[in-house]
Design an enzyme around this catalytic site. Structure first.
Site, mmCIF file in Angstrom:
data_model
loop_
_atom_site.group_PDB
_atom_site.id
_atom_site.type_symbol
_atom_site.label_atom_id
_atom_site.label_comp_id
_atom_site.label_asym_id
_atom_site.label_seq_id
_atom_site.Cartn_x
_atom_site.Cartn_y
_atom_site.Cartn_z
ATOM 1 N N HIS A 47 -4.237 0.477 8.588
ATOM 2 C CA HIS A 47 -4.768 0.236 6.797
ATOM 3 C C HIS A 47 -6.023 -0.558 6.770
ATOM 4 C CE1 HIS A 47 -4.653 -1.095 2.735
ATOM 5 N NE2 HIS A 47 -4.988 -1.976 2.691
ATOM 6 N N HIS A 90 -8.819 6.582 3.127
ATOM 7 C CA HIS A 90 -7.648 8.312 2.672
ATOM 8 C C HIS A 90 -9.248 9.143 2.225
ATOM 9 C CE1 HIS A 90 -8.214 5.791 -1.042
ATOM 10 N NE2 HIS A 90 -8.041 7.238 -1.688
ATOM 11 N N CYS A 146 0.861 -1.103 -0.189
ATOM 12 C CA CYS A 146 -0.076 0.255 0.384
ATOM 13 C C CYS A 146 1.192 1.265 0.116
ATOM 14 C CB CYS A 146 -0.796 -0.056 0.987
ATOM 15 S SG CYS A 146 -1.999 1.429 1.387
ATOM 16 N N CYS A 153 0.278 3.242 3.449
ATOM 17 C CA CYS A 153 0.851 2.778 4.496
ATOM 18 C C CYS A 153 2.050 3.773 5.206
ATOM 19 C CB CYS A 153 0.877 1.881 5.002
ATOM 20 S SG CYS A 153 -1.039 0.805 4.674
ATOM 21 N N HIS A 208 -6.448 1.856 1.744
ATOM 22 C CA HIS A 208 -6.185 2.450 2.562
ATOM 23 C C HIS A 208 -7.071 3.908 3.329
ATOM 24 C CE1 HIS A 208 -3.085 3.284 5.921
ATOM 25 N NE2 HIS A 208 -3.432 5.047 5.620
ATOM 26 N N GLN A 221 -9.117 12.685 -0.635
ATOM 27 C CA GLN A 221 -8.605 14.108 -2.381
ATOM 28 C C GLN A 221 -9.094 15.124 -1.728
ATOM 29 O OE1 GLN A 221 -8.282 12.055 -5.965
ATOM 30 N NE2 GLN A 221 -10.222 10.333 -5.046
ATOM 31 N N ASN A 252 -13.692 8.804 -0.994
ATOM 32 C CA ASN A 252 -14.647 7.788 -1.588
ATOM 33 C C ASN A 252 -13.981 6.667 -1.193
ATOM 34 O OD1 ASN A 252 -15.752 9.419 -4.168
ATOM 35 N ND2 ASN A 252 -14.051 8.880 -4.924
#
Length: 346
Positions: free
Chosen positions: A116, A169, A70, A73, A167, A171, A156
């Site tokens: 994660h 997250h 990933c 991470c 993971h 934007q 998303n």
């Protein structure tokens, strides 16, 4: 909150946001990366007037890597990732495969946690407040950059949404234009102001709070409700009671209450369907344009929705929605609100 700004090996900016003022995060990125090359352009649809971003360089972006590879991470001695530090609270960095870059804006990735295996809904209130501070900081800084017209923070979640990195997250996009959806909102609000002298956002919120059947949860400073004409099976809008243009202008009391209400809302979404795994969703902050006549009348709010309509069925945007933007919702908004009240934390 402590903010540490440094650079990745290819020149992209990375920022660490820490609750501990003593955290040391300025770890060098030792990867042999070439300078990022982008080829974004903004084209205008001649019939609709909408801006469309062409970003063909994104075809080669990272796609469903295994958990042990990933890129979000923290780095380890065995493997270097996009985040050089061995740990972090919240981190933001320029996207390696941005849709917008240079003269066409900027795209950033925000990682909510180094873990994660977790999700935003599992964060504690302190970490959620730190994410809010990071969103606010990025909104302020990106809004000040030349050519930026609107800042959009969003998450998303889930492969069903199209997420390619598992993971936790989100934007942050800095657009060089006002997005089509916001443009339509601004036009409707301006027409209502000219016709009645009132603010349409204020009236919608007041009507939902007074009517009550679509209200999901309510605090002293925020209300979450399913909109009267919801497009998605389960869709909730979260509004501060005091109208404000964007995240930078939230008052302290409203900011302080947000983590508790937002986390509760996300956890209710995860309890909607009796299936393994979290509910896929999109969580989207709607902020006013950086400047312009419509900014004073715009109301900051968050829209949260899922593409899942039952435990084993998804809502696809097919012919009417994708082809004509005529939405057909399979779930009555009042029933969606009732279900979201029913699955409150116990």
């Amino acid at each position: 909150m402590k903010r540490t700004s440094t650079r990745l090996a290819d020149g992209r900016e990375i920022l660490y946001y820490d609750a501990d003022d003593g955290a040391a995060r300025a770890v060098p990125d030792t990867r042999p990366l070439d300078t990022s090359a982008t080829s974004s352009e903004v084209r205008r649809d001649p019939l609709l007037g909408d801006a469309v971003v062409i970003a063909s360089h994104r075809q080669g972006r990272t796609y469903h890597p295994p958990a042990d590879a990933c890129p979000l991470c923290p780095s380890t001695e065995e493997r270097a990732s996009e985040i050089p530090a061995p740990d972090y609270d919240v981190v933001v960095f320029e996207n390696r495969f941005p849709s917008l870059a240079g003269d066409t804006g900027r795209c950033e990735v925000i990682c909510f946690t180094p873990d994660h295996r977790t999700s935003f809904a599992e964060l504690d209130e302190e970490r959620a407040a730190l994410v809010l501070s990071a969103w606010t900081d990025r909104t302020a800084e990106l809004s000040a950059q030349a050519g930026v017209r609107q800042v959009y923070c969003f998450e998303n979640r889930g492969a069903e949404i199209g997420v390619t990195l598992a993971h936790p997250h989100g934007q942050i996009y800095a657009f060089p234009f006002i997005t089509p959806r916001t443009t339509r909102m601004l036009a409707t609000v301006a027409a209502h102001r000219a016709r009645t002298g009132g603010n349409l956002f204020d009236e919608v919120l007041a009507a939902e709070r007074a009517e009550g059947t679509r209200v999901v949860l309510e605090g002293e400073h925020w209300t979450a409700f399913v909109p009267y004409a919801a497009r998605w099976p389960y869709e909730v809008h979260l509004y501060p009671h005091r109208r404000t243009a964007d995240l930078t202008t939230l008052d302290d009391a409203t900011r302080a209450e947000f983590p508790r209400l937002y986390l509760e809302l996300l956890r209710r979404f995860d309890r909607l369907f009796e299936v393994p795994g979290p509910t896929p969703y999109i969580s989207a902050w709607h902020q006013a344009p950086v400047s312009g006549d419509g900014r004073a009348d715009f109301a900051l709010h968050l829209e949260l929705f899922t593409v899942r309509r039952t435990a084993d069925k998804l809502k696809y945007l097919a012919g009417t929605e994708s082809g004509m933007e005529a939405y057909m919702n399979d779930v009555r908004p009042e029933d969606a609100a009732a279900r979201l009240r029913e699955v409150a934390s116990r």
